[in-house]
Design an enzyme around this catalytic site. Structure first.
Site, mmCIF file in Angstrom:
data_model
loop_
_atom_site.group_PDB
_atom_site.id
_atom_site.type_symbol
_atom_site.label_atom_id
_atom_site.label_comp_id
_atom_site.label_asym_id
_atom_site.label_seq_id
_atom_site.Cartn_x
_atom_site.Cartn_y
_atom_site.Cartn_z
ATOM 1 N N ASP A 127 -11.297 2.633 3.804
ATOM 2 C CA ASP A 127 -11.665 1.219 3.672
ATOM 3 C C ASP A 127 -13.189 1.064 3.597
ATOM 4 O O ASP A 127 -13.690 -0.010 3.276
ATOM 5 C CB ASP A 127 -11.172 0.431 4.904
ATOM 6 C CG ASP A 127 -9.972 -0.458 4.588
ATOM 7 O OD1 ASP A 127 -9.712 -0.703 3.394
ATOM 8 O OD2 ASP A 127 -9.306 -0.897 5.543
ATOM 9 N N GLN B 159 -4.820 -1.564 9.601
ATOM 10 C CA GLN B 159 -4.694 -2.895 8.988
ATOM 11 C C GLN B 159 -5.304 -3.961 9.902
ATOM 12 O O GLN B 159 -4.951 -4.050 11.082
ATOM 13 C CB GLN B 159 -3.204 -3.183 8.719
ATOM 14 C CG GLN B 159 -2.949 -4.455 7.957
ATOM 15 C CD GLN B 159 -3.495 -4.414 6.521
ATOM 16 O OE1 GLN B 159 -3.365 -3.426 5.821
ATOM 17 N NE2 GLN B 159 -4.106 -5.499 6.104
ATOM 18 N N LYS C 198 0.846 -1.206 0.000
ATOM 19 C CA LYS C 198 0.000 0.000 0.000
ATOM 20 C C LYS C 198 0.874 1.246 0.000
ATOM 21 O O LYS C 198 0.616 2.205 -0.732
ATOM 22 C CB LYS C 198 -0.931 -0.008 1.226
ATOM 23 C CG LYS C 198 -2.055 -1.011 1.084
ATOM 24 C CD LYS C 198 -2.826 -1.240 2.369
ATOM 25 C CE LYS C 198 -3.828 -2.376 2.162
ATOM 26 N NZ LYS C 198 -4.510 -2.801 3.376
#
Ligand code: NAD
Length: 283
Positions: free
Chosen positions: A120, A97, A53
């Site tokens: 997200d 994460q 990422k």
């Protein structure tokens, strides 16, 4: 014989477009889109995802920060860090994460991310927006699936779309996105009866189960579009999807390979969400 949906190629072209838009946006506004990723502990798979990422952000000209916190980080310390990033004007997207260590309440952490920085799209406010169809962000994997279908001009309206899997990050948002495109949508899951009967009626079949070779040829309609979200290790140790690719290949019209199908799209959609968050921040 199927046409292979090339996720690597689509991903590369979308990233090129994002890089161009990022540069134009920075020139116009002086704002460089910024993504912060927090990783807690040392899960090797998570470390790889976070590195990818970070690199992807840099490649398209975005500002990227990775915050590594130790395994014994308390919930309070993590929430403080999220709060700090929430107030940081150089950061437009915050991603924690997952999975988090067991002593941390994931839901509380997700809820602490301001919805406008929740790239997200896991915050309940963003999940709700997907339900009513006015979302800014879409969870990255289902968004990637939609982008692939679009890239290959695969019509969704009026189609029978069947999704195997009902997780909050893949199956459910996938269903909502297809419904927004006027498909007739069915969600199957571990308690679905006569699964093959349902899946074999699908014009577009999305597999998000997490079991290798789960979807066999008898479960698939002749000429269907098959999208394989699964990432599994086969008996030979190689990466494979949820679909028995070789068995299904000759029967379907389009298919995504694993690797090289849906996988490459996920981070690309994260970049897209980060750019959207930055643009929304100056509106
Ligand atoms: P999950 O474990 O949360 O959900 C799996 C779903 O499969 C569940 O809803 C369950 O009801 C269903 N299921 C299990 N057994 C079944 C059965 N026998 N019949 C019908 N349905 C059944 O998984 P997830 O997070 O949604 O991920 C699914 C797969 O997609 C995994 O392989 C994961 O690694 C992969 N994934 C890939 C990406 C990507 O970037 N390509 C992103 C996220 C997840």
């Amino acid at each position: 014989m199927a046409q292979i949906i090339d996720g690597k190629a689509v991903s590369a072209s979308v990233r090129e477009r994002i890089a161009k838009e990022t540069a134009e946006f920075a020139k116009e506004t002086g704002v460089i889109p910024g993504l912060a990723v927090i990783i807690v502990g040392e899960n090797p798979a998570s470390q790889v995802y976070v590195r990818n990422k970070h690199k992807a952000c840099q490649d398209v000209g975005m500002h990227s920060v990775v915050i590594e916190m130790p395994e014994n980080t308390t919930q309070e310390q993590l929430l403080e860090k999220v709060d700090e990033l929430a107030k940081d004007n150089a950061i437009h997207g915050i991603l924690v994460q997952l999975p988090l260590p067991a002593h941390i309440d994931e839901e509380e952490v997700i809820k602490a991310i301001p919805p406008e920085k929740d790239v997200d799209a896991f915050h309940p406010a963003n999940v709700g927006r997907i339900m009513i169809g006015n979302q800014s962000f879409v969870p990255c994997t289902p968004a990637g699936v939609m982008e692939l279908l679009d890239a290959y001009d695969i019509e969704i309206e009026g189609k029978n779309c069947v999704i195997i899997g009902r997780s909050n990050i893949v199956g459910k948002p996938q269903a909502m996105l297809m419904l927004q495109k006027n498909a007739t949508v069915t969600i199957c899951h571990s308690r679905t009866k006569n699964l093959a009967e349902v899946t074999s009626k699908a014009d577009i079949l999305v597999a998000a189960v997490g079991r290798s070779k789960f979807v066999t040829a008898d479960m698939v309609k002749e000429g269907a579009v098959v999208i394989d979200v699964g990432i599994n290790r086969g008996e030979d140790g190689k990466l494979c999807g949820d679909v028995d690719y070789d068995a299904v290949f000759d029967k379907v019209s389009y298919i995504t390979p694993v690797p090289g199908g849906v996988g490459p799209m996920t981070i690309t959609m994260l970049l897209k969400n980060t750019l959207t968050a930055a643009k929304d921040s100056v509106r």
